[in-house]
Design a protein around this motif. Structure first.
Motif, PDB file in Angstrom:
ATOM      1  N   GLY A 176       0.789  -1.220   0.000  1.00  0.00           N
ATOM      2  CA  GLY A 176       0.000   0.000   0.000  1.00  0.00           C
ATOM      3  C   GLY A 176       0.824   1.274   0.000  1.00  0.00           C
ATOM      4  N   GLY A 177       2.160   1.152   0.190  1.00  0.00           N
ATOM      5  CA  GLY A 177       3.036   2.316   0.121  1.00  0.00           C
ATOM      6  C   GLY A 177       3.219   3.095   1.413  1.00  0.00           C
ATOM      7  N   PHE A 178       2.583   2.639   2.510  1.00  0.00           N
ATOM      8  CA  PHE A 178       2.700   3.315   3.799  1.00  0.00           C
ATOM      9  C   PHE A 178       2.822   2.274   4.908  1.00  0.00           C
ATOM     10  CE2 PHE A 178       0.522   6.152   0.960  1.00  0.00           C
ATOM     11  CZ  PHE A 178       1.017   7.409   1.263  1.00  0.00           C
ATOM     12  N   ARG A 179       3.332   2.702   6.070  1.00  0.00           N
ATOM     13  CA  ARG A 179       3.428   1.805   7.221  1.00  0.00           C
ATOM     14  C   ARG A 179       3.052   2.578   8.484  1.00  0.00           C
ATOM     15  NH1 ARG A 179       8.976   3.294   6.898  1.00  0.00           N
ATOM     16  NH2 ARG A 179       9.668   4.056   8.933  1.00  0.00           N
ATOM     17  N   ILE A 180       2.777   1.817   9.549  1.00  0.00           N
ATOM     18  CA  ILE A 180       2.491   2.393  10.857  1.00  0.00           C
ATOM     19  C   ILE A 180       3.565   1.907  11.815  1.00  0.00           C
ATOM     20  CG2 ILE A 180       0.848   2.601  12.747  1.00  0.00           C
ATOM     21  CD1 ILE A 180      -1.347   1.762  10.723  1.00  0.00           C
ATOM     22  N   ASP A 181       4.334   2.832  12.380  1.00  0.00           N
ATOM     23  CA  ASP A 181       5.320   2.496  13.408  1.00  0.00           C
ATOM     24  C   ASP A 181       4.652   2.623  14.768  1.00  0.00           C
ATOM     25  OD1 ASP A 181       7.235   2.136  11.455  1.00  0.00           O
ATOM     26  OD2 ASP A 181       8.101   4.131  11.697  1.00  0.00           O
ATOM     27  N   PHE A 182       5.107   1.806  15.712  1.00  0.00           N
ATOM     28  CA  PHE A 182       4.510   1.788  17.049  1.00  0.00           C
ATOM     29  C   PHE A 182       5.588   1.907  18.108  1.00  0.00           C
ATOM     30  CE2 PHE A 182       3.557  -0.797  20.821  1.00  0.00           C
ATOM     31  CZ  PHE A 182       2.449  -0.124  21.298  1.00  0.00           C
ATOM     32  N   GLU A 183       5.305   2.699  19.126  1.00  0.00           N
ATOM     33  CA  GLU A 183       6.129   2.709  20.328  1.00  0.00           C
ATOM     34  C   GLU A 183       5.214   2.968  21.512  1.00  0.00           C
ATOM     35  OE1 GLU A 183       8.699   6.228  21.209  1.00  0.00           O
ATOM     36  OE2 GLU A 183       8.064   6.867  19.221  1.00  0.00           O
ATOM     37  N   VAL A 184       5.682   2.596  22.679  1.00  0.00           N
ATOM     38  CA  VAL A 184       4.894   2.792  23.884  1.00  0.00           C
ATOM     39  C   VAL A 184       5.687   3.658  24.854  1.00  0.00           C
ATOM     40  CG1 VAL A 184       5.666   0.647  24.995  1.00  0.00           C
ATOM     41  CG2 VAL A 184       3.485   1.654  25.647  1.00  0.00           C
ATOM     42  N   ILE A 185       4.995   4.614  25.459  1.00  0.00           N
ATOM     43  CA  ILE A 185       5.586   5.438  26.520  1.00  0.00           C
ATOM     44  C   ILE A 185       4.964   4.923  27.809  1.00  0.00           C
ATOM     45  CG2 ILE A 185       5.828   7.744  27.479  1.00  0.00           C
ATOM     46  CD1 ILE A 185       5.537   8.792  24.559  1.00  0.00           C
ATOM     47  N   LEU A 186       5.815   4.333  28.649  1.00  0.00           N
ATOM     48  CA  LEU A 186       5.331   3.686  29.865  1.00  0.00           C
ATOM     49  C   LEU A 186       4.772   4.703  30.852  1.00  0.00           C
ATOM     50  CD1 LEU A 186       8.248   1.155  30.442  1.00  0.00           C
ATOM     51  CD2 LEU A 186       6.089   0.779  29.249  1.00  0.00           C
ATOM     52  N   ASP A 187       3.748   4.271  31.563  1.00  0.00           N
ATOM     53  CA  ASP A 187       3.163   5.071  32.630  1.00  0.00           C
ATOM     54  C   ASP A 187       4.170   5.095  33.774  1.00  0.00           C
ATOM     55  OD1 ASP A 187       1.645   6.286  34.584  1.00  0.00           O
ATOM     56  OD2 ASP A 187       0.325   4.551  34.875  1.00  0.00           O
ATOM     57  N   ASN A 188       4.768   6.244  34.046  1.00  0.00           N
ATOM     58  CA  ASN A 188       5.802   6.297  35.083  1.00  0.00           C
ATOM     59  C   ASN A 188       5.239   6.375  36.490  1.00  0.00           C
ATOM     60  OD1 ASN A 188       4.880   8.904  35.186  1.00  0.00           O
ATOM     61  ND2 ASN A 188       6.768   9.874  34.489  1.00  0.00           N
ATOM     62  N   THR A 189       3.916   6.316  36.661  1.00  0.00           N
ATOM     63  CA  THR A 189       3.334   6.362  37.997  1.00  0.00           C
ATOM     64  C   THR A 189       3.114   4.971  38.580  1.00  0.00           C
ATOM     65  OG1 THR A 189       1.053   6.400  37.158  1.00  0.00           O
ATOM     66  CG2 THR A 189       2.159   8.543  37.486  1.00  0.00           C
ATOM     67  N   ARG A 190       3.238   3.921  37.759  1.00  0.00           N
ATOM     68  CA  ARG A 190       3.008   2.572  38.309  1.00  0.00           C
ATOM     69  C   ARG A 190       4.305   2.055  38.933  1.00  0.00           C
ATOM     70  NH1 ARG A 190       2.321   0.509  32.495  1.00  0.00           N
ATOM     71  NH2 ARG A 190       4.385  -0.241  32.020  1.00  0.00           N
ATOM     72  N   ASP A 191       4.127   1.087  39.795  1.00  0.00           N
ATOM     73  CA  ASP A 191       5.280   0.543  40.537  1.00  0.00           C
ATOM     74  C   ASP A 191       6.259  -0.155  39.658  1.00  0.00           C
ATOM     75  OD1 ASP A 191       4.021   1.499  42.771  1.00  0.00           O
ATOM     76  OD2 ASP A 191       3.084  -0.413  43.260  1.00  0.00           O
TER      77      ASP A 191
END
Length: 191
Positions: A176-191
Motif C-alpha cells: 500500500g506504500g505506507f506503514r504504521i510504526d509503534f512505540e509505547v511510553i510507559l506510565d511512570n506512575t506505576r510501581d
C-alpha cells in the motif's frame, strides 16, 4: 484408596500436565500475558502523521476473548498530513487496533446500530491516505495508498496507563506504500 484420594491424584496429575505443557510452550505466552494482565483505567493513543497526505482511519479498544460480545470503544479520525492528533484517551482493554481485520470483525459481530456519527467511509482494515481536498466526497478515498492495520495486546505490547504512539510513514516497500510504526511510553506512575 478412598474416592477423595483418587480425585486428589487425578487433580494433581492434571495440574502437572498443565504446568508441563505450559513450560514446553504449548500454552502461548502471549495469551497468558494478555489474559492475566490487570485491566483497569485508561490508555492514551497518540497519532503522528509524518506523511504529506491526509490519514483516514478507525481505531478502538475491546476484549477479543469476551464472546458476549462485549463493548468496543470506537473512534474515527481524519488527520491531515504532517500533523499530530491531540491525545485520545480510551478505556484500557485487552486489544487496541487501528484498522485491522480483528477490529472490523468485532464491530460487525456486535450486530447493533452504530452511532449516528459513524462514518462508513472511514471504516476499513487499513489506514487510507488521500490527497483529495478536505470535505470533498473523495477526501476519505485512498488516492495515495494505504497502510496495513495494526493491533496491539495488553500485557504484551502495553499496560493500562501507558501512552501508545502510532506514527504514519511513507514506505514504498510496504504493501500500500505506507506503514504504521509503534512505540509505547510507559506510565511512570506505576510501581
Amino acid at each position: 484408596m478412598t474416592a477423595n484420594r483418587q480425585l486428589l491424584r487425578v487433580g494433581l496429575a492434571g495440574l502437572g500436565a498443565i504446568v508441563l505443557t505450559s513450560a514446553a510452550g504449548c500454552f502461548p505466552s502471549t495469551i497468558w500475558a494478555n489474559q492475566t494482565k490487570e485491566r483497569t483505567g485508561n490508555i492514551t493513543l497518540l497519532f503522528i502523521n509524518n506523511t504529506p497526505y491526509r490519514a483516514v482511519f478507525t481505531c478502538g479498544t475491546w476484549d477479543e476473548w469476551d464472546r458476549s460480545p462485549g463493548p468496543i470503544n470506537l473512534e474515527q479520525r481524519n488527520l491531515d498530513g504532517n500533523t499530530t492528533l491531540a491525545p485520545l484517551t480510551l478505556p484500557c482493554r485487552r486489544n487496541t487496533a487501528i484498522g485491522s481485520d480483528l477490529l472490523v470483525r468485532r464491530v460487525i459481530a456486535l450486530e447493533r446500530d452504530l452511532e449516528d456519527s459513524f462514518r462508513p467511509e472511514f471504516f476499513d482494515t487499513v489506514v487510507r491516505f488521500s490527497r483529495a481536498p478536505g470535505g470533498s466526497d473523495a477526501a476519505p478515498l485512498p488516492t495515495e495508498g494505504t497502510a496495513e492495520g495494526i493491533g496491539k495486546l495488553l500485557g504484551v505490547d502495553y499496560s493500562c496507563g501507558d501512552q501508545l504512539v502510532f506514527t504514519f510513514e511513507v514506505d514504498p516497500d510496504a504493501p500500500g506504500g505506507f506503514r504504521i510504526d509503534f512505540e509505547v511510553i510507559l506510565d511512570n506512575t506505576r510501581d
